[in-house]
Design an enzyme around this catalytic site. Structure first.
Site, PDB file in Angstrom:
ATOM      1  N   GLN A 112       0.842  -1.195   0.000  1.00  0.00           N
ATOM      2  CA  GLN A 112       0.000   0.000   0.000  1.00  0.00           C
ATOM      3  C   GLN A 112       0.880   1.249   0.000  1.00  0.00           C
ATOM      4  O   GLN A 112       1.592   1.510   0.965  1.00  0.00           O
ATOM      5  CB  GLN A 112      -0.899  -0.002   1.236  1.00  0.00           C
ATOM      6  CG  GLN A 112      -1.818   1.202   1.369  1.00  0.00           C
ATOM      7  CD  GLN A 112      -2.470   1.253   2.742  1.00  0.00           C
ATOM      8  OE1 GLN A 112      -1.923   0.742   3.703  1.00  0.00           O
ATOM      9  NE2 GLN A 112      -3.619   1.865   2.827  1.00  0.00           N
ATOM     10  N   SER A 115       0.670   6.520   2.710  1.00  0.00           N
ATOM     11  CA  SER A 115       1.275   7.506   3.607  1.00  0.00           C
ATOM     12  C   SER A 115       2.591   8.042   3.067  1.00  0.00           C
ATOM     13  O   SER A 115       3.333   7.355   2.356  1.00  0.00           O
ATOM     14  CB  SER A 115       1.521   6.882   4.983  1.00  0.00           C
ATOM     15  OG  SER A 115       0.309   6.570   5.624  1.00  0.00           O
ATOM     16  N   SER A 150       4.220  -1.798   4.341  1.00  0.00           N
ATOM     17  CA  SER A 150       4.418  -3.217   4.642  1.00  0.00           C
ATOM     18  C   SER A 150       4.524  -4.019   3.355  1.00  0.00           C
ATOM     19  O   SER A 150       3.841  -3.732   2.366  1.00  0.00           O
ATOM     20  CB  SER A 150       3.247  -3.752   5.473  1.00  0.00           C
ATOM     21  OG  SER A 150       3.069  -3.007   6.651  1.00  0.00           O
ATOM     22  N   GLU A 233      -9.482  -1.616   5.684  1.00  0.00           N
ATOM     23  CA  GLU A 233      -8.304  -1.834   6.517  1.00  0.00           C
ATOM     24  C   GLU A 233      -8.658  -1.753   7.999  1.00  0.00           C
ATOM     25  O   GLU A 233      -8.239  -2.591   8.805  1.00  0.00           O
ATOM     26  CB  GLU A 233      -7.232  -0.799   6.184  1.00  0.00           C
ATOM     27  CG  GLU A 233      -5.972  -0.918   7.034  1.00  0.00           C
ATOM     28  CD  GLU A 233      -4.963   0.177   6.745  1.00  0.00           C
ATOM     29  OE1 GLU A 233      -3.769  -0.054   6.988  1.00  0.00           O
ATOM     30  OE2 GLU A 233      -5.367   1.265   6.283  1.00  0.00           O
TER      31      GLU A 233
END
Length: 397
Positions: A112, A115, A150, A233
């Site tokens: 993902q 951020s 991750s 999520e």
């Protein structure tokens, strides 16, 4: 024949034709997808059967009992829990055809790319830019930096939010893409945590290319698509799917409690009972939340589950440390590792205490999620925001 009977017949046929004991796991998962048993609530032909999501538990339980491999090969947590429902909700037929099957079989592991160093709690402030290639307008050129990613070191694909129009307010100028992580121009660097491990990465994107055919949703509509991903999520983190009573971290605490009677006192007993009750309430609330979300998109209620889970995990790990006296402070595994999953129950009390500190940050900070709860669940007045109508390029950074 009832729907449950039809599903049982499909499962039986799948197991007869592809015995999990002798089938390649990826081949078995492909056959499961083709049979519509990947996600029964997905469209027919895309891993589903257009049924209510509540029927999925029947399929999962039956296949797990038969020793079938887990969806995504057991490693594709972001792909299964976040990318797949977003692709199903916003993808074109061609995108569903192209991406869902290899995602489910584990051929494509996902990460993902949301951020950024300057856009964590305020995700809409992302600065990573996607610009159409002047010579090849069907492609986008992307430059920027992402963080807390991750599985980036293993991923073949990523879900990516980038700014495509800096001249409009920040929520409006975002676009959502599916990005090939194997191309040149992607630099992945580990981020070491307080546990010594590096579950996360920072990712640098330099002139990478994303075809417009991989754009999910309309240009400039990325915020709505990303919100669907984030809601999935938070439900996944907060509801802790499938935990039995005394499952997870509360199970480790009760095990220690019962095994160390000399360490107990009245105050600890009261705290132990409070945490046990809260853990059970959270588990049952998670079941209810998943049932409510079964027939549609997950809503903002997942934010409440995630906040509650983070707070409870930290309180449980703190009491467990008290029960271990000085031995609880021992932590001799401070070595750089790159784990594929987070295991909060298979490690020692010291690890659990340190790792739980991140629960209130990952997946949305507890502070920001409380804003979501107050505004979108309770209907309270929102905080005053002066940047909602200002072009992103004019905002101070």
């Amino acid at each position: 024949m009832s729907i449950a009977d039809e599903l049982e017949a499909r499962v039986r046929t799948l197991l007869d034709e592809h015995d999990p004991a002798f089938s390649d796991p990826r081949e078995f998962l492909g056959a499961r997808f083709d049979a519509g048993l990947a996600w029964v609530h997905f469209p027919t032909g895309h891993g589903g059967l257009d049924l209510a999501r509540t029927y999925q538990a029947q399929v999962d339980a039956r296949l797990a009992a038969a020793g079938a491999p887990p969806a995504g090969g057991g490693r594709n947590i972001i792909g299964i829990g976040m990318a797949a429902p977003t692709i199903a909700a916003f993808g074109t037929e061609a995108q569903k055809d192209k991406f869902l099957r290899p995602l489910f079989t584990g051929e494509h592991l996902y990460c993902q790319l949301f951020s950024e160093p300057g856009a964590g709690s305020d995700l809409a402030a992302v600065a990573t830019r996607a610009v159409r290639d002047a010579q090849h307008p069907d492609d986008w050129i992307v430059n920027g930096q992402k963080v807390w990613t991750s599985m980036a070191q293993h991923a073949q694909m990523a879900i990516l939010v980038a700014r495509t129009d800096p001249t409009v307010p920040k929520h409006v100028g975002l676009t959502y893409f599916l990005c090939d992580m194997t191309q040149p121009g992607i630099d992945i660097r580990p981020l070491r945590q307080i546990t010594g491990e590096a579950e996360f990465n920072e990712v640098f994107l330099t002139d990478i290319r994303v075809p417009d055919a991989n754009r999910l949703g309309p240009e400039g509509g990325g915020w709505r698509v990303a919100t669907t991903t984030l809601n999935n999520e938070r439900v996944a983190i907060g509801s802790r799917t499938g935990l039995p009573r005394e499952g997870g971290m509360i199970g480790k605490l009760t095990e220690t409690w019962r095994g160390e009677p000399a360490l107990r006192n009245a105050a600890m007993h009261d705290e132990m009972m409070r945490l046990w009750v809260e853990a059970e309430v959270l588990r049952l609330s998670g079941e209810r939340l998943r049932q409510q979300a079964a027939s549609g998109q997950p809503g903002p209620e997942g934010a409440g589950m995630k906040v509650a889970f983070a707070r409870l995990a930290q309180q449980i790990s703190s009491l467990e440390m008290e029960l271990h006296p000085e031995s609880g402070l021992q932590y001799d595994d401070w070595t750089l590792r790159r784990p594929d999953t987070v295991d909060l129950t298979g490690r020692g009390a010291g690890y659990r205490y340190l790792r739980a500190r991140g629960n209130s940050i990952e997946g949305g900070t507890s502070e920001i999620l409380r804003n979501t709860i107050s505004e979108r669940v309770l209907g309270l007045p929102g905080e005053h925001r002066v940047d909602k109508t200002v072009a992103w390029q004019d905002l101070p950074r």
